[in-house]
Write a protein that holds these residues in place. Structure first.
Motif, PDB file in Angstrom:
ATOM      1  N   ASN A  69       0.886  16.270  42.553  1.00 18.66           N
ATOM      2  CA  ASN A  69       2.295  16.361  42.925  1.00 18.66           C
ATOM      3  C   ASN A  69       2.931  17.570  42.248  1.00 18.66           C
ATOM      4  OD1 ASN A  69       3.820  13.707  44.264  1.00 18.66           O
ATOM      5  ND2 ASN A  69       1.783  13.282  43.430  1.00 18.66           N
ATOM      6  N   GLU A  70       3.894  18.158  42.939  1.00 23.15           N
ATOM      7  CA  GLU A  70       4.748  19.186  42.354  1.00 23.15           C
ATOM      8  C   GLU A  70       6.117  18.570  42.167  1.00 23.15           C
ATOM      9  OE1 GLU A  70       6.058  21.626  40.474  1.00 23.15           O
ATOM     10  OE2 GLU A  70       4.622  22.985  41.459  1.00 23.15           O
ATOM     11  N   ASN A  71       6.621  18.563  40.910  1.00 26.02           N
ATOM     12  CA  ASN A  71       7.947  17.972  40.703  1.00 26.02           C
ATOM     13  C   ASN A  71       9.035  19.030  40.530  1.00 26.02           C
ATOM     14  OD1 ASN A  71       8.180  18.626  37.803  1.00 26.02           O
ATOM     15  ND2 ASN A  71       6.591  17.087  37.510  1.00 26.02           N
ATOM     16  N   TRP A  72       8.662  20.332  40.559  1.00 26.15           N
ATOM     17  CA  TRP A  72       9.615  21.440  40.570  1.00 26.15           C
ATOM     18  C   TRP A  72      10.556  21.430  39.363  1.00 26.15           C
ATOM     19  CZ3 TRP A  72       8.170  24.854  44.084  1.00 26.15           C
ATOM     20  CH2 TRP A  72       7.561  24.412  45.267  1.00 26.15           C
ATOM     21  N   CYS A  73      10.117  20.870  38.257  1.00 28.89           N
ATOM     22  CA  CYS A  73      11.000  20.770  37.091  1.00 28.89           C
ATOM     23  C   CYS A  73      11.126  22.117  36.379  1.00 28.89           C
ATOM     24  CB  CYS A  73      10.457  19.724  36.115  1.00 28.89           C
ATOM     25  SG  CYS A  73      11.534  19.418  34.701  1.00 28.89           S
ATOM     26  N   MET A  74      12.290  22.372  35.830  1.00 29.63           N
ATOM     27  CA  MET A  74      12.647  23.592  35.116  1.00 29.63           C
ATOM     28  C   MET A  74      12.687  24.786  36.068  1.00 29.63           C
ATOM     29  SD  MET A  74      13.573  22.316  32.345  1.00 29.63           S
ATOM     30  CE  MET A  74      14.039  23.829  31.538  1.00 29.63           C
ATOM     31  N   ILE A  75      12.645  25.974  35.526  1.00 27.99           N
ATOM     32  CA  ILE A  75      12.940  27.169  36.319  1.00 27.99           C
ATOM     33  C   ILE A  75      11.826  28.196  36.176  1.00 27.99           C
ATOM     34  CG2 ILE A  75      15.425  26.800  36.144  1.00 27.99           C
ATOM     35  CD1 ILE A  75      15.510  28.862  33.922  1.00 27.99           C
ATOM     36  N   GLU A  80      26.388  32.507  39.805  1.00 24.29           N
ATOM     37  CA  GLU A  80      26.665  31.165  39.299  1.00 24.29           C
ATOM     38  C   GLU A  80      27.400  30.312  40.318  1.00 24.29           C
ATOM     39  OE1 GLU A  80      26.790  27.980  36.477  1.00 24.29           O
ATOM     40  OE2 GLU A  80      25.539  29.778  36.688  1.00 24.29           O
ATOM     41  N   ASP A  81      28.198  30.925  41.183  1.00 24.27           N
ATOM     42  CA  ASP A  81      28.913  30.142  42.186  1.00 24.27           C
ATOM     43  C   ASP A  81      28.021  29.758  43.368  1.00 24.27           C
ATOM     44  OD1 ASP A  81      28.860  32.874  42.726  1.00 24.27           O
ATOM     45  OD2 ASP A  81      30.661  32.837  43.947  1.00 24.27           O
ATOM     46  N   LYS A  82      26.792  30.250  43.365  1.00 20.32           N
ATOM     47  CA  LYS A  82      25.837  29.869  44.399  1.00 20.32           C
ATOM     48  C   LYS A  82      24.769  28.911  43.871  1.00 20.32           C
ATOM     49  CE  LYS A  82      27.122  32.498  47.973  1.00 20.32           C
ATOM     50  NZ  LYS A  82      27.521  31.929  49.286  1.00 20.32           N
ATOM     51  N   ASN A  83      24.407  29.060  42.599  1.00 21.26           N
ATOM     52  CA  ASN A  83      23.290  28.286  42.054  1.00 21.26           C
ATOM     53  C   ASN A  83      23.458  28.174  40.545  1.00 21.26           C
ATOM     54  OD1 ASN A  83      20.255  27.886  41.177  1.00 21.26           O
ATOM     55  ND2 ASN A  83      20.327  27.475  43.372  1.00 21.26           N
ATOM     56  N   GLY A  84      23.442  26.942  40.031  1.00 27.39           N
ATOM     57  CA  GLY A  84      23.680  26.725  38.609  1.00 27.39           C
ATOM     58  C   GLY A  84      22.567  27.253  37.717  1.00 27.39           C
ATOM     59  N   SER A  85      22.843  27.296  36.403  1.00 28.42           N
ATOM     60  CA  SER A  85      21.907  27.850  35.408  1.00 28.42           C
ATOM     61  C   SER A  85      21.482  29.253  35.813  1.00 28.42           C
ATOM     62  CB  SER A  85      20.681  26.951  35.229  1.00 28.42           C
ATOM     63  OG  SER A  85      21.055  25.637  34.904  1.00 28.42           O
ATOM     64  N   SER A  86      22.416  30.015  36.368  1.00 23.75           N
ATOM     65  CA  SER A  86      22.108  31.271  37.044  1.00 23.75           C
ATOM     66  C   SER A  86      21.577  32.346  36.111  1.00 23.75           C
ATOM     67  CB  SER A  86      23.359  31.789  37.753  1.00 23.75           C
ATOM     68  OG  SER A  86      24.410  32.029  36.820  1.00 23.75           O
ATOM     69  N   HIS A 139      26.921  23.913  28.123  1.00 24.51           N
ATOM     70  CA  HIS A 139      27.286  23.203  29.347  1.00 24.51           C
ATOM     71  C   HIS A 139      28.126  24.093  30.266  1.00 24.51           C
ATOM     72  CE1 HIS A 139      25.751  19.553  27.547  1.00 24.51           C
ATOM     73  NE2 HIS A 139      26.474  19.790  26.481  1.00 24.51           N
ATOM     74  N   GLY A 140      27.661  24.255  31.505  1.00 26.36           N
ATOM     75  CA  GLY A 140      28.431  24.959  32.516  1.00 26.36           C
ATOM     76  C   GLY A 140      28.611  26.442  32.271  1.00 26.36           C
ATOM     77  N   GLN A 141      27.743  27.023  31.458  1.00 27.70           N
ATOM     78  CA  GLN A 141      27.875  28.434  31.114  1.00 27.70           C
ATOM     79  C   GLN A 141      26.810  29.313  31.771  1.00 27.70           C
ATOM     80  OE1 GLN A 141      30.452  29.701  29.111  1.00 27.70           O
ATOM     81  NE2 GLN A 141      31.253  27.637  29.375  1.00 27.70           N
ATOM     82  N   GLY A 142      26.016  28.730  32.674  1.00 26.75           N
ATOM     83  CA  GLY A 142      24.998  29.521  33.361  1.00 26.75           C
ATOM     84  C   GLY A 142      23.630  29.458  32.734  1.00 26.75           C
ATOM     85  N   PHE A 143      23.432  28.496  31.824  1.00 30.00           N
ATOM     86  CA  PHE A 143      22.154  28.413  31.102  1.00 30.00           C
ATOM     87  C   PHE A 143      21.597  27.000  31.191  1.00 30.00           C
ATOM     88  CE2 PHE A 143      24.815  31.647  29.171  1.00 30.00           C
ATOM     89  CZ  PHE A 143      23.984  32.758  29.217  1.00 30.00           C
ATOM     90  N   ILE A 144      20.306  26.887  31.001  1.00 27.58           N
ATOM     91  CA  ILE A 144      19.653  25.588  30.971  1.00 27.58           C
ATOM     92  C   ILE A 144      18.923  25.450  29.639  1.00 27.58           C
ATOM     93  CG2 ILE A 144      17.574  26.455  32.149  1.00 27.58           C
ATOM     94  CD1 ILE A 144      17.345  23.689  33.475  1.00 27.58           C
ATOM     95  N   GLU A 145      19.174  24.361  28.946  1.00 20.61           N
ATOM     96  CA  GLU A 145      18.544  24.076  27.659  1.00 20.61           C
ATOM     97  C   GLU A 145      18.714  25.234  26.673  1.00 20.61           C
ATOM     98  OE1 GLU A 145      14.854  22.099  27.582  1.00 20.61           O
ATOM     99  OE2 GLU A 145      15.216  20.974  29.402  1.00 20.61           O
ATOM    100  N   GLY A 146      19.922  25.734  26.608  1.00 21.03           N
ATOM    101  CA  GLY A 146      20.225  26.802  25.678  1.00 21.03           C
ATOM    102  C   GLY A 146      21.617  27.340  25.945  1.00 21.03           C
ATOM    103  N   ASN A 147      22.078  28.254  25.089  1.00 24.06           N
ATOM    104  CA  ASN A 147      23.379  28.889  25.298  1.00 24.06           C
ATOM    105  C   ASN A 147      23.199  30.399  25.409  1.00 24.06           C
ATOM    106  OD1 ASN A 147      23.093  29.842  22.633  1.00 24.06           O
ATOM    107  ND2 ASN A 147      24.306  28.180  21.774  1.00 24.06           N
ATOM    108  N   ALA A 148      24.312  31.121  25.495  1.00 22.09           N
ATOM    109  CA  ALA A 148      24.234  32.575  25.686  1.00 22.09           C
ATOM    110  C   ALA A 148      23.554  33.255  24.509  1.00 22.09           C
ATOM    111  CB  ALA A 148      25.637  33.144  25.901  1.00 22.09           C
ATOM    112  N   TRP A 149      23.788  32.738  23.316  1.00 21.98           N
ATOM    113  CA  TRP A 149      23.113  33.295  22.151  1.00 21.98           C
ATOM    114  C   TRP A 149      21.598  33.209  22.311  1.00 21.98           C
ATOM    115  CZ3 TRP A 149      24.055  35.603  17.394  1.00 21.98           C
ATOM    116  CH2 TRP A 149      25.387  35.839  17.075  1.00 21.98           C
ATOM    117  N   ASN A 150      21.109  32.028  22.644  1.00 19.92           N
ATOM    118  CA  ASN A 150      19.664  31.826  22.757  1.00 19.92           C
ATOM    119  C   ASN A 150      19.065  32.690  23.861  1.00 19.92           C
ATOM    120  OD1 ASN A 150      20.511  28.334  22.518  1.00 19.92           O
ATOM    121  ND2 ASN A 150      20.111  29.723  20.821  1.00 19.92           N
TER     122      ASN A 150
END
Length: 767
Positions: free
Chosen positions: A430-436, A487-493, A560-571
């Motif tokens: 199976n492919e679960n497509w998790c993460m990016i 970001e307005d088209k796809n989250g964690s952009s 949260h809501g800043q365009g990142f997944i499992e991290g922030n702009a610093w990371n």
């Protein structure tokens, strides 16, 4: 006539072999502690398995459905491996587990021995006597390589577990009892939703053998595990209960009572019991073989792998398999517990990916058809967003043949994919497509860069290109259109833009090796797309909108809501792995970027940046450096590009000491199928692959006193840290085969050539 270099190499090899033999008095596998990482966020399991084994036989301390996540205050996240060290009850022993993941699935074929009145529900942790579960104590628990033992207090039964590649072997020592039972729970699992089971089937072949299958729709949308279960002692009676339309269900137009001694049971949710009389200290043994293909395959796996009933023979054979793998690296350390950390890290690194095929090579493919692995071993459980960074680069050094087979497995996945895409996060057909990202391309590029090319490279390049142009996948169509993901088209952009750019660079490196200049130029241009989300006014990567403007509401510390997944702009602003020189320049040059890195480690995050419900979100954090999550794993080594390698040395040793220790809570975050452990192994040896897909490793500060790496090419590398101590964390100079390195980097070719790598350690930085 031998040259001087040949004589030097021969002497070093003889010295390495002699030292290795002298230090092997205590077996390497004896340092493994499977309990490390079983508390809080590590998400490892303590049970038995062999290297890359199809079976992971381990206790489950709870099974909480995904929908109850909020009600249980996030507890479902804690049970990704089925076991939490702080729990005081065991619900049973199941045969498949993820190691260190941040998502739950598996937990197939739970078996529980009991005595007393028959109970076919698991009970609760607060009141285990209302069901078949049992209280236990860590004082009566043992976990080591391919062996787990625990006393089930409520039933006065001692449970012992071991495995072969595809078979779980149980040994239960019972008290004298007229009412001893073995429960087979086909409902239980490490759930991610309530309606996980699609169908289950059990067939009682005779009074010592049953077969069947379980089909689920969990994280893997369609997954079937076939099984064969053999008992060492005939059961005197048995029964089944279906939980589809009530606790007792009679089928076949009520012509039979399916609940007692009826040889077939089929339904969505079934529990079975097998009853015995036992003498004092009598052992009842059970072998559970699994197959991705058929019950016949499971039976054949059992016959081939464990044709006997000698539990300790199987256990010892598994120990020898672990010893063989661990002896690829022999180490000498300052402290004995450092060996526990190191060899347990190797153990966790060699659990996944897991072999996914029968002994004859048959397996179920992504297309749900039966295939046969021709000339390779088929693997599954690819957590690639995590493992491309260090685990697979580690395999390219000490497990190159396995890594080749893993890439062949991914190419088979590509052939079977209706999308014509390489794996993203795949398991059990199976492919679960998790993460990016499309990080299979990183594995392929890294293997090619390091000469590990036992696969069809032309086909691999085509598969990489196809994956990179999957327009309907996770914002790629916008990435191709705008040069970034809006970001307005796809989250964690921002995260997606940065990771796609890195993967594109990897494709360019493959094209370069294969002399495809047009492809190389195209993907090198794409690899610069990270620049499109860099905001000069803030100095951070920042989400950008379709109209080209940067998102106005922006907090570089918020996750949260800043365009990142499992991290922030610093990371993420430090995650340009493929272009660190440009990253330094974007941040104002070497001095300014060094100060930026210093601030990352030194700052203190206010409480508002942590989730209110779970204190565990603080795990793995030093300042704003998040070692508990993968995008930061290379960051300490970036000082090597600023002219301050001594700061990298100091940070690496600090992280090694802060994030790893030999205790159940000894991992500062999810082990993520071995990535956290691979970081420890590399960093303890003194180097790290900042840019998988290149042939270069950044030097750090080794924690070992001495290590001997035995390569599959027949050569060995001796790593020595002279004057090693807890205080001597800095490196004054590095020598390779008698010549001083004038750079804080070493190449793959230099490592694999063997010889001696010497670090001269000191308490003061060489600035």
């Amino acid at each position: 006539m031998r040259t001087r270099s040949q004589l030097l190499f021969a002497c070093l090899l003889f010295s390495a072999m002699a030292w290795s033999q002298a230090s092997a008095v205590k077996k390497s596998y004896s340092y493994i502690n499977p309990l490390i990482g079983t508390q809080r966020m590590g998400h490892t399991y303590p049970g038995a398995t062999v290297p890359f084994g199809s079976v992971q036989l381990s206790p489950d301390t709870d099974t909480i459905p995904y929908e109850l996540n909020k009600k249980y205050n996030g507890k479902v996240y804690e049970y990704c491996a089925g076991y939490q060290y702080e729990d005081r009850t065991i619900a049973g022993f199941s045969h498949t587990h993820f190691s260190g993941t941040g998502h739950s699935d598996l937990g197939d074929l739970l078996i529980m021995p009991t005595t007393g009145a028959l109970q076919l529900n698991p009970g609760t942790a607060s009141n285990p006597k209302t069901g078949y579960r049992s209280a236990y104590s860590h004082a009566n628990e043992t976990a080591r390589a391919n062996y787990y033992k625990v006393k089930l207090d409520d039933h006065n039964i001692t449970a012992e577990l071991t495995t072969s590649q595809r078979v779980g072997f149980h040994q239960y020592t019972f008290p004298k009892a007229n009412d001893a039972h073995i429960i087979l729970d086909l409902i239980a699992g490490i759930y991610n939703h309530n309606e996980k089971n699609v169908w289950t089937f059990v067939r009682v072949e005779n009074d010592t053998l049953i077969t069947g299958y379980r089909q689920t729709q969990g994280w893997a949308r369609t997954r079937t595990v076939y099984f064969a279960i053999a008992f060492s002692k005939p059961f005197r009676q048995y029964g089944a209960r279906k939980y589809d339309e009530g606790n007792i269900y009679k089928g076949f137009w009520r012509k039979f009572d399916e609940t007692k001694n009826f040889p077939e049971a089929a339904g969505k949710n079934i529990r079975m019991h097998f009853d015995f009389e036992t003498a004092e200290n009598e052992q009842v043994k059970i072998k559970v073989a699994i197959s991705p293909v058929s019950t016949i395959g499971a039976l054949e796996n059992m016959k081939k792998e464990i044709p006997h009933w000698d539990f300790y023979k199987t256990m010892h054979e598994g120990e020898l398999l672990w010893e063989k793998e661990l002896n690829k690296i022999n180490i000498e350390t300052i402290h004995e517990e450092d060996k526990v950390n190191f060899y347990t890290a190797m153990y966790h690194a060699f659990i996944n990916p897991t072999i996914y095929m029968d002994g004859d090579g048959s397996y179920k493919g992504l297309d749900q058809n039966i295939h046969k692995a021709d000339g390779f071993t088929n693997y599954t459980t690819f957590s690639l967003w995590d493992t491309y960074r260090a685990l697979h680069p580690l395999f390219n050094i000490i497990q190159p043949q396995r890594n080749t087979d893993m890439i062949k497995s991914m190419l088979a996945h590509y052939d079977q994919s209706v999308h014509k895409a390489l794996p993203v996060w795949s398991h059990y057909a199976n492919e679960n497509w998790c993460m990016i990202g499309y990080h299979s391309v990183s594995l392929i590029a890294d293997a090619i860069a390091k000469g590990n090319t036992g696969f069809d490279m032309e086909k691999a390049l085509g598969a990489c290109i196809s994956s990179s142009n999957l327009r309907y996948y996770d914002g790629i169509e916008y990435y191709l259109q705008y040069g970034y993901v809006p970001e307005d088209k796809n989250g964690s952009s921002v995260s997606k833009t940065l990771e796609y750019a890195y993967d594109d660079w990897c494709i360019a490196q493959i094209a370069k090796k294969l002399n495809k200049p047009d492809v190389y130029d195209t993907y090198m241009r794409r690899s610069q797309n990270y620049r499109n989300v860099f905001n000069k006014s803030t100095g951070f990567m920042r989400p950008r909108l379709t109209d080209g403007s940067f998102k106005k509401e922006f907090d570089p510390l918020d996750t949260h809501g800043q365009g990142f997944i499992e991290g922030n702009a610093w990371n993420y602003s430090l995650s340009i792995q493929h272009d660190p020189e440009a990253l330094v320049a974007l941040n104002g040059g070497k001095e300014k970027f060094t100060q930026h890195l210093d601030s990352l480690f030194a700052m203190q995050l206010p409480d508002k940046y942590f989730e209110k419900t779970e204190d565990i979100t603080r795990d793995g954090i030093i300042g704003n450096y998040v070692h508990g999550n993968e995008p930061s794993h290379h960051v300490a080594y970036l000082y090597n590009w600023t002219g301050y390698p001594w700061k990298a040395q100091s940070r690496v040793r600090m992280i090694l000491d802060a994030m790893y220790h030999p205790a159940p809570d000894g991992l500062g975050g999810n082990d993520d199928t071995g990535q956290m452990s691979a970081w420890y192994i590399f960093s303890s040896l003194g180097f790290y692959p900042v840019t998988p897909g290149s042939d270069q490793y950044a030097l750090g500060s080794p924690k070992v006193k001495k290590a001997v790496l035995h390569f599959e090419n027949g050569r060995s590398l001796v790593i020595t840290a002279k004057n090693q101590s807890d205080k001597n964390v800095y490196v004054s100079k590095v020598e390779l085969n008698g010549k001083m390195l004038d750079r804080p980097f070493i190449t793959h070719e230099e490592l694999m050539g063997g010889g001696e790598l010497i670090y001269y350690m000191t308490a003061k930085p060489k600035k």
